[in-house]
Scaffold this motif. Sequence first.
Motif, PDB file in Angstrom:
ATOM      1  N   SER A 278       0.833  -1.200   0.000  1.00 46.24           N
ATOM      2  CA  SER A 278       0.000   0.000   0.000  1.00 46.24           C
ATOM      3  C   SER A 278       0.869   1.252   0.000  1.00 46.24           C
ATOM      4  O   SER A 278       0.600   2.224  -0.723  1.00 46.24           O
ATOM      5  CB  SER A 278      -0.915  -0.011   1.225  1.00 46.24           C
TER       6      SER A 278
ATOM      7  N   TYR B 178      -4.353  -6.997  -1.815  1.00 40.58           N
ATOM      8  CA  TYR B 178      -5.457  -6.846  -0.861  1.00 40.58           C
ATOM      9  C   TYR B 178      -6.320  -8.106  -0.819  1.00 40.58           C
ATOM     10  O   TYR B 178      -6.716  -8.583   0.255  1.00 40.58           O
ATOM     11  CB  TYR B 178      -6.328  -5.650  -1.231  1.00 40.58           C
TER      12      TYR B 178
ATOM     13  N   ARG C  87      -8.210  -8.480   2.521  1.00 40.56           N
ATOM     14  CA  ARG C  87      -8.622  -7.115   2.857  1.00 40.56           C
ATOM     15  C   ARG C  87      -9.654  -6.685   1.813  1.00 40.56           C
ATOM     16  O   ARG C  87      -9.403  -5.880   0.928  1.00 40.56           O
ATOM     17  CB  ARG C  87      -7.409  -6.181   2.896  1.00 40.56           C
TER      18      ARG C  87
ATOM     19  N   ASP D  37     -10.681  -2.918   1.297  1.00 35.45           N
ATOM     20  CA  ASP D  37      -9.647  -2.144   0.597  1.00 35.45           C
ATOM     21  C   ASP D  37      -9.657  -2.454  -0.898  1.00 35.45           C
ATOM     22  O   ASP D  37      -9.497  -1.558  -1.733  1.00 35.45           O
ATOM     23  CB  ASP D  37      -8.269  -2.449   1.181  1.00 35.45           C
TER      24      ASP D  37
ATOM     25  N   ASP E 177     -12.742  -0.778  -2.431  1.00 40.02           N
ATOM     26  CA  ASP E 177     -12.535   0.673  -2.529  1.00 40.02           C
ATOM     27  C   ASP E 177     -11.599   1.015  -3.692  1.00 40.02           C
ATOM     28  O   ASP E 177     -11.813   2.003  -4.410  1.00 40.02           O
ATOM     29  CB  ASP E 177     -11.947   1.210  -1.221  1.00 40.02           C
TER      30      ASP E 177
END
Length: 606
Positions: free
Chosen positions: A402, A426, A431, A434, A437
């Motif tokens: 990230s 991710y 995740r 994340d 998004d």
Amino acid sequence: MNAMQCLEKQGLWADYIAYSKLIKCCISNRAVEEGKLVHKHLLSNGHEPKLFVLSMLLNMYVKFNLLDEAQKLFDEMSERNVVSWTTMISAYSNAKISHKALEFLILMHREGVAPNMYTFSAVLRACDGLLSLRQLHCSIFKYGLESDVFVRSALIDVYARWGELGHALAVFDEFMTGDLVVWNSIIGSFAQNSNGDEALRLFKRMKRAGFRAEQATLTSTLRAVTTLALLELGRQVHVHVLKFDQDLILNNALLDMYCKCGSLADAHGIFSQMRERDVITWSTMIAGLAQNGFSREALALFEKMKLYGPRPNYITVVGVLFACSHGGFLEEGWYYFRSMKKLFGIDPGREHYGCMIDLLGRAGKLEDAVSLLHEMNCEPDAVTWRTLLGACSVHKNADIASYAAKQILKLEPDDVGTYILLSNVYETSQRWKDALDLRKTMRDKGIRKEPGCSWIEVNKKIHTFTFRDMSHPEIDEITGELNKLILKLRGVGYVPDTNFVLKDVEGEQKEDTLQYHSEKLAIVFGLMSLPKESIIRIRKNLRICGDCHHFAKLVTETEKRVIVIRDHTASSKSTHQGFELSAAVRAGFPNLSSTANFCLNCSSFI
């Protein structure tokens, strides 16, 4: 010089032919102080020599790179012609003082001196943008010099330098081209801008027009072949190169072409036969060995270079560190990196740091890679950060991934590869929010992944495959064979790695998506079309995914075939990212020891 001093004391002067020869002698012998004495003598006692002699003095100062003295002499000249103006314009252009070169052209216009083809050839090199280039192009038309060979060649070069290949081609096509200089410019322009297809088309057109290729033409053509990784076409160009026998520049271009096309046997043959080798030769061979999985051999050749070859340079050390990175030689890499200044007088640059970050990333030492990145003596570029992100993807470190991705997107906000790699990390780390998004950001920005495209040369014809494109005339047979092959590979442990699919779909749909990746289609077509003893060579526009790499590895084992896949990172302008990705079991290259290929994608030996 003593005789000249005697003449000066007696107030006498020789004829101007003698002075012109004396000035030429000073230039050829780099006799700076003696040249200044000649200048002083010629202007002593208020004497003003002929314009052509002053122009020779002006040229002398330019050749000595004494631009202040040249400017002073130019300002003192009571008469100035096109030669003196062009000399100054060329001097400032060569010194990269573009604004002075362009300023002198304007002053030349104001004094009523018409520029000639040499003036425009010189000032075009000083173009600082497309606006000034277009203004100069208009001036060229005004003076009726648009058909001049030197002016056209310079125009083509400058348009290409600014990425305006369409305008470069328009200048070329505007008149019947009867000079090889212009052909060389247009072919070189497309080759240097990685448009190999057009460069090769122009080369064929040149040959049909009856022109004989010279060294410059062939060097550009080999560059085009290298960009496209078309080995068989490269061998055809090699036939033309044989006419020039031991031309060092051409042999270096040949060596690079064979290395980039994955033909180490041919590259080794060229290297062995070269009677003259410079630092480029050694560096190309070292990098070529490393790029094709022979890291030990690359380091061994480097040791030979230190004993018998020229002094290693910046690029040589990049190749050495590249070999350490792709061979997994952590200790050797640190040694060469830490000692390059002491051993070779070379300060570490961005490419050297990039190789070390890649080496540490492959070894799973991601924190050390971040620390080294922060120690860099220059600002990391997007390629350097992308190297770290790739390592995070392999080792599934979402936090550092990230961080690296944010740095890349500051430099290249719409880089689709960064979004995809980070999304994969991710997902792998579960995740999910994340990842969602990130995909929303991609949709909002209109960022879409470029379709994967692969091409393969069969019987002197290029066959192109694009993800889910069913337009190939033999696509039904290809997909049928691909289905059979996948079924066979499942029997030896192949399981599609759906981590490489960036879609919210179910498992079977993800596997179906992976199945039609372009390189898989190209591999199967190669298996169907090429003899068993032939190497299957594939060029790809995007970086190969881990699933396709694993697929290719298993195909080499089950079908007993050699496959070389060259992905887009081989064309990268950053040296430490320029590599061959060989998804192959070693074919048995002569004069090379029996080592396996090392794959950057999974950081493991094949």
